[in-house]
Structure formats: structure tokens, C-alpha cells
Design a protein around this motif. Structure first.
Motif, short mmCIF file in Angstrom:
data_model
loop_
_atom_site.label_atom_id
_atom_site.label_comp_id
_atom_site.label_asym_id
_atom_site.label_seq_id
_atom_site.Cartn_x
_atom_site.Cartn_y
_atom_site.Cartn_z
N TYR A 87 -5.82 7.83 7.15
CA TYR A 87 -4.54 7.74 7.52
C TYR A 87 -4.34 8.74 8.86
O TYR A 87 -5.31 9.64 9.11
CB TYR A 87 -3.67 8.48 6.60
N ASP A 88 -3.29 8.79 9.33
CA ASP A 88 -2.94 9.70 10.68
C ASP A 88 -2.42 10.58 10.36
O ASP A 88 -1.24 10.77 9.83
CB ASP A 88 -2.23 8.67 11.60
N ARG A 106 -7.51 12.09 9.60
CA ARG A 106 -8.30 11.23 8.78
C ARG A 106 -8.57 9.95 9.09
O ARG A 106 -8.97 9.12 8.25
CB ARG A 106 -7.33 11.40 7.40
N LYS A 107 -8.03 9.66 10.29
CA LYS A 107 -8.24 8.36 10.69
C LYS A 107 -9.50 8.09 11.43
O LYS A 107 -10.08 9.21 12.06
CB LYS A 107 -7.23 7.73 11.58
N ASP A 150 1.03 11.51 11.76
CA ASP A 150 2.29 11.04 10.91
C ASP A 150 2.74 11.92 9.94
O ASP A 150 4.03 12.27 9.61
CB ASP A 150 2.09 9.64 10.29
N ASN A 166 0.90 4.15 -2.74
CA ASN A 166 0.85 5.54 -2.75
C ASN A 166 1.77 6.50 -3.05
O ASN A 166 1.97 7.42 -3.60
CB ASN A 166 0.45 5.78 -1.09
N GLU A 181 0.72 -1.12 -0.01
CA GLU A 181 0.06 -0.15 -0.04
C GLU A 181 0.76 1.25 0.18
O GLU A 181 0.81 2.32 -0.67
CB GLU A 181 -0.98 0.00 1.13
N PHE A 182 1.87 1.08 0.68
CA PHE A 182 2.73 2.42 0.77
C PHE A 182 3.49 2.56 -0.56
O PHE A 182 3.56 3.63 -0.92
CB PHE A 182 4.04 2.11 1.93
N MET A 202 2.50 7.88 2.67
CA MET A 202 1.91 7.84 3.85
C MET A 202 0.19 8.27 3.36
O MET A 202 -0.95 8.14 3.88
CB MET A 202 2.27 8.47 4.98
N LYS A 258 -9.64 6.75 1.63
CA LYS A 258 -8.91 5.93 2.62
C LYS A 258 -8.45 6.73 3.92
O LYS A 258 -7.94 7.80 3.84
CB LYS A 258 -7.99 5.12 2.17
N PRO A 266 -2.82 8.22 0.99
CA PRO A 266 -3.29 7.40 0.40
C PRO A 266 -3.76 7.82 -1.14
O PRO A 266 -4.09 8.96 -1.39
CB PRO A 266 -4.71 7.12 1.09
#
Length: 542
Positions: free
Chosen positions: A293-294, A338-339, A297, A8, A4-5, A284, A291, A286
Motif C-alpha cells: 500500500y502507499d 510499503r508499495k 495515502d 480491509n 478489497e477496500f 487502505m 500486501k 491491507p
């Protein structure tokens, strides 16, 4: 590195590559042939003039590179709006520079050109920065004169600003390096100093052809309004110079002697790079904008030493607030989480959505930063405020209004970065363009619109099909699908950051790795303008 990383990372790097390719394209202005013609006249191009004028090794923060992008195609386009503008450094002094690009329709003013020039003056006024005008323009683009001449935010507003900026004590220096005609002639002459280049610079209210048709006088451009005429006979300009380079050298000498102004006094320590690798942002964020993400981060890879002190970390978790440093400058960060998070009341909260508790937290944090004289940085990836009976009964409108009020009345400088979604009222609450951020910047992943493309397309489809049925027209499933695809494509095009940048809804589209640099340059500019207004939120909903 997981799959996934990698996916992205590949997606965002492709978008950054496209961004840089498009920047190279717009930097060519009117194209190689017109650049060659400029050089044949002994003139530098707008970008060459800026490069020569600014300090060696310094960064020029271009604003509005994509102005006019994909617009005015029926007239052959208008790259960068026919003018290059940004914040640079001349003889050690940070300043705004505006340079007409004569390779684009001889530097003529399109409607978007006027908007961009006014934006340049706005940047100078807000930040109390000196401004340099490098004039080389044929005046208003006549086929579109009705859209650029007479209204409040049209061409004439620029001369009003010249006068008011002078009264404010903002230094304005002009160089006439090509044509300067009609009403445009007032711009350099309303500046503190007006210089002119021999042989190429000319300034007059009416050119030779108009003079001939109006009063029957035969006169050439040089005699009518050339460097000798205005430096030795009329006294309109202050000094003449043999070429572009010597004129630009004179501006540098002028700026070398400018006195310093009082500063705002924003806190700055020794800059430090983030401990975590900034390049990891590529993987990181997406590729699929739906989707999670934090956001923490991302923040940890933007701030000095990756140190981020969160404010009310366990409350109102759909917005992340906290203090940090960016390139040494102290900042308060307000960012959409976003999470998916869970409140202590047991409520599952979707990423990118503003809830009552997070709006309440953000409002309080914004007020605190104003109290402590800390510039604010908004990181937008927002789909809007939470809807539904539970939120309405909980007073979401009241809490949202509190956040908007706290943000809108801020006296500390605000900077907005659109990482991803920027939808509806979320755009407003997170300091959209309407709320005067000193800079509004987009990443290539940004999407700016009243709602998501999918939601908007389905809504518009329902309206159109209902309209057809009301007229007794039947619509097949295939026709409905074709209509949906057509609506979706059109709407998605309007959500593109390039669509926004073309209209100056955002000042620039940047590589995410340039975010720290842009914010730092923005705060340095803002530090030239002392805060004189007391922070007052007025009547606030409680």
C-alpha cells in the motif's frame, strides 16, 4: 468502494472493536465485587480518582492500560499491572498521574507493576512534567518478591528517582488514600507534599501484625500510622482530609498555583483537520500484512490539511520523509513505504524494506530535523534491511549504522507509531523502544518480532528436526506439520500487540483515528522540557 477496500475496512474495524472491548475489560480492574468493596469503604477506585482529579472535558492519555495482560494467570491475573497511569491535565497543568488500583490484589506490586511505575517516572523526567501519586497499595506481592525487590530496575529504583526528580525541580505531590506500607512508605514522603485521607489512609514501615511479631507490641493500624498520627503527632504527612474528594480538591488547588516553566519552543500553528477523510485509513491498510500500500495515502489522512512536504521524494523511496503538521505541531515524519518502488538505477525495491539509499536519506533528514528543532514521528511498517550480496557490496550495514546513529543521538523528542510490521533491525532503525521514543504506540494491526512468523517458524522447525535426526529419531511429514503449526501459533501469539503492551514494549494500543490526538498530547508534554544538549552524532559511517 472496491471489494478489497471493504474487506480491509471490515477487518480493521473488527480489530478496533476488539481493542475497545478489551479496554473496557481491563478498566474493571479486579472486578465488580472488589469495586463495590472499595465503595463500601467510602473510597473511589483508581480510575474514579483520576476522573475526579483531571479537568472536566480534558483528555487523559492512558499509558500501559494492557500492562500485565494475560500474565500472572496462576495468581488470578494483574489487570493494568495493578496501577493506572498516564498524562492528564489538572488545574490547566499537564502532568503525569499514577494511581494504585486497590481492586487488584489490594494494589500489591507485581514485577510488571514496578516496571510501569518506573515508566511513569521516566515520562515525567523526560518531559519535565509534574507527577501526582495516588497511593493505595499493600506493598510488594510476596510470592514474587524475588523478581521485584533487589535489582537495579526493581521497586527501590522508584525512591532513587523520587530523590533525583526532586533535585531536578520536578514537582511531586502524593495522596495517601489507602494502605502505604514498608519501603513503599518512602514514596509519598519523598514527594514535595504528602496528603492523607482520614479513616482509609495509613502509612507505616511495618503493619500491626509485623509489629506484634517483631517487638510484641499490640497496636491498631489507625494509632500506628493513621491520618491523625501522622498529621498531628509525627508530622510525616502535611495535611489530612475527610474523604477522597476533598483530598483530590486540595491537589487541584496546589496545581492551580504552580508557576510555569521554560518551554522547548516547538513550532505550533492553528490546528487543522486533514482534508482527506481519516476514516478511509480503515480500508487502505491491507488485512493481509504482506500486501503493498502507499504510505503517503496514510500520512495524508493523519496530517493537518493533508499537506505533506516530502524530503528527497525521488531518492531512497523505500522510506518516506517529510515535514507536516499534526494538530498544529510541526513534525518531521520518517515512514516505511510499503508499495514496490523502482529506483533510477533500475532496481526494484520491495515495500517495507530499508535499502542503502533510503537509510542514507533518512539519516540526513533526521539530522536536519534536529538542526531545525522539529520533533520526529516514526511510522513503522518495516520488515528489515535488504540482504544479499548486492546490498552487502553496496554497504547496507554502513548506511544502516549511519541511520541508527543519527536517530539514536537525536535530541528532539521522538514518537513511534507501529502501524504494521516491526521486525528485527528495522525496529531499531525506525526508533524502537530501545531508542527512547517519548511514546511508542501500536495500532491493532502491529506485529513486533525479530522476524515474520512464517520465517521464524520454518527456521525453528529446521533446528528442531535437525536435532531429532542427529539423535537418530525419525520424524514423519505429519509430525513435522504438527510441529510447524505449534511453533507458528506460539510465535504469532508473541507477535501480537497485546503481548507487547502487556510487557510495556509499547505504551498503548490505539484506534488509528486517535493517532493525531496522541501525538499532539505527546509533543505538548515534550514541550515542557527545553533542549539543553547539543546534537552530536559522534563518529558516523560515510
Amino acid at each position: 468502494m472496491n471489494l478489497e477496500f471493504a474487506k480491509n475496512e471490515d477487518h480493521l474495524k473488527q480489530q478496533v472493536f476488539l481493542l475497545k472491548s478489551r479496554l473496557k475489560e481491563v478498566a474493571m480492574g479486579g472486578g465488580e465485587k472488589r469495586i463495590a468493596k472499595q465503595h463500601a469503604k467510602g473510597k473511589l477506585t483508581a480510575r474514579e480518582r483520576i476522573a475526579y482529579l483531571t479537568d472536566e472535558g480534558s483528555e487523559f492519555l492512558e499509558i500501559g492500560a494492557f500492562t500485565g495482560y494475560d500474565m500472572y494467570t496462576e495468581y488470578g491475573g494483574c489487570p493494568s499491572g495493578g496501577v493506572v497511569m498516564g498524562i492528564g491535565r489538572v488545574s490547566g497543568k499537564q502532568c503525569v498521574i499514577v494511581a494504585n488500583d486497590a481492586t487488584v490484589k489490594s494494589g500489591a506490586w507485581f514485577p510488571i507493576t514496578a516496571k510501569k511505575n518506573l515508566r511513569a517516572q521516566e515520562v515525567a523526567i523526560e518531559n519535565r512534567l509534574p507527577i501526582i501519586y495516588l497511593v493505595d497499595s499493600a506493598g510488594i506481592f510476596l510470592p514474587l518478591q524475588a523478581d521485584v525487590f533487589a535489582d537495579k530496575e526493581h521497586f527501590g529504583r522508584m525512591f532513587r528517582n523520587n530523590a533525583q526528580m526532586s533535585a531536578m525541580g520536578i514537582v511531586q505531590v502524593s495522596a495517601i488514600m489507602g494502605s502505604c506500607v514498608a519501603g513503599g512508605a518512602y514514596l509519598p514522603i519523598m514527594s514535595d507534599e504528602a496528603m492523607i485521607v482520614e479513616g482509609t489512609g495509613s502509612i507505616f514501615l511495618a503493619g500491626p501484625y509485623l509489629v506484634k511479631s517483631s517487638i510484641g507490641e499490640d497496636v491498631d493500624a489507625e494509632t500506628l500510622g493513621g491520618a491523625t498520627t501522622h498529621s498531628e503527632i509525627s508530622g510525616v504527612t502535611d495535611n489530612k482530609f475527610p474523604d477522597d474528594q476533598s483530598c483530590l480538591d486540595a491537589i487541584r488547588r496546589t496545581f492551580d498555583k504552580l508557576g510555569d516553566n521554560e518551554k522547548a519552543g516547538f513550532n505550533r500553528a492553528e490546528p487543522q483537520l486533514p482534508q482527506l477523510k481519516q476514516e478511509e485509513i480503515y480500508g487502505m491498510l491491507p488485512a493481509d500484512r504482506t500486501k503493498p500500500y502507499d504510505m503517503v495515502d496514510i500520512i495524508s489522512r493523519l496530517v493537518d490539511n493533508s499537506e505533506f512536504d516530502q524530503y528527497k521524494e525521488n531518492y531512497g523511496k523505500s522510506i518516506v520523509c517529510g515535514r507536516a503538521r499534526i494538530d498544529g505541531w510541526a513534525v518531521g515524519i520518517v515512514a516505511n513505504q510499503r508499495k514496490i518502488v523502482k529506483s533510477k538505477k533500475g532496481e526494484m525495491q520491495m515495500g517495507g524494506v530499508i535499502y542503502s539509499d533510503s537509510a542514507d536519506k533518512a539519516a540526513r533528514f533526521i539530522m536536519t530535523c534536529n538542526q531545525q528543532k522539529i520533533p520526529l514521528v516514526f511510522l513503522q511498517d518495516v520488515t528489515g534491511f535488504m540482504v544479499g550480496s548486492r546490498s552487502e557490496h553496496g554497504g547496507i550495514i554502513k548506511d544502516g549504522a549511519k541511520m541508527v546513529s543519527a536517530m539514536a543521538n537525536s535530541v528532539v523528542p521522538k514518537f513511534t507509531i507501529v502501524l504494521g510490521n516491526s521486525y528485527g533491525a528495522g525496529n531499531y532503525a525506525m526508533c524502537g523502544k530501545a531508542y527512547d521514543p517519548r511514546l511508542m504506540i501500536a495500532w491493532p494491526t502491529a506485529k513486533i518480532a525479530v522476524m515474520s512468523g512464517q520465517a521464524a517458524a520454518k527456521t525453528l522447525l529446521q533446528i528442531q528436526t535437525a536435532s531429532k535426526k542427529a539423535k537418530g529419531e525419525e520424524i514423519s511429514q505429519e509430525e513435522e506439520e504438527n510441529l510447524l503449526n505449534k511453533i507458528t501459533d506460539r510465535y504469532n501469539n508473541q507477535m501480537s500487540p497485546y503481548y507487547s503492551a502487556a510487557r510495556l514494549w509499547v505504551d498503548a494500543i490505539i484506534d488509528p483515528l486517535d493517532t493525531r490526538k496522541v501525538i499532539s498530547q505527546g509533543i505538548e508534554a515534550a514541550n515542557h522540557a527545553p533542549i539543553t544538549q547539543r546534537y552530536n552524532v559522534g563518529v558516523i559511517q560515510t
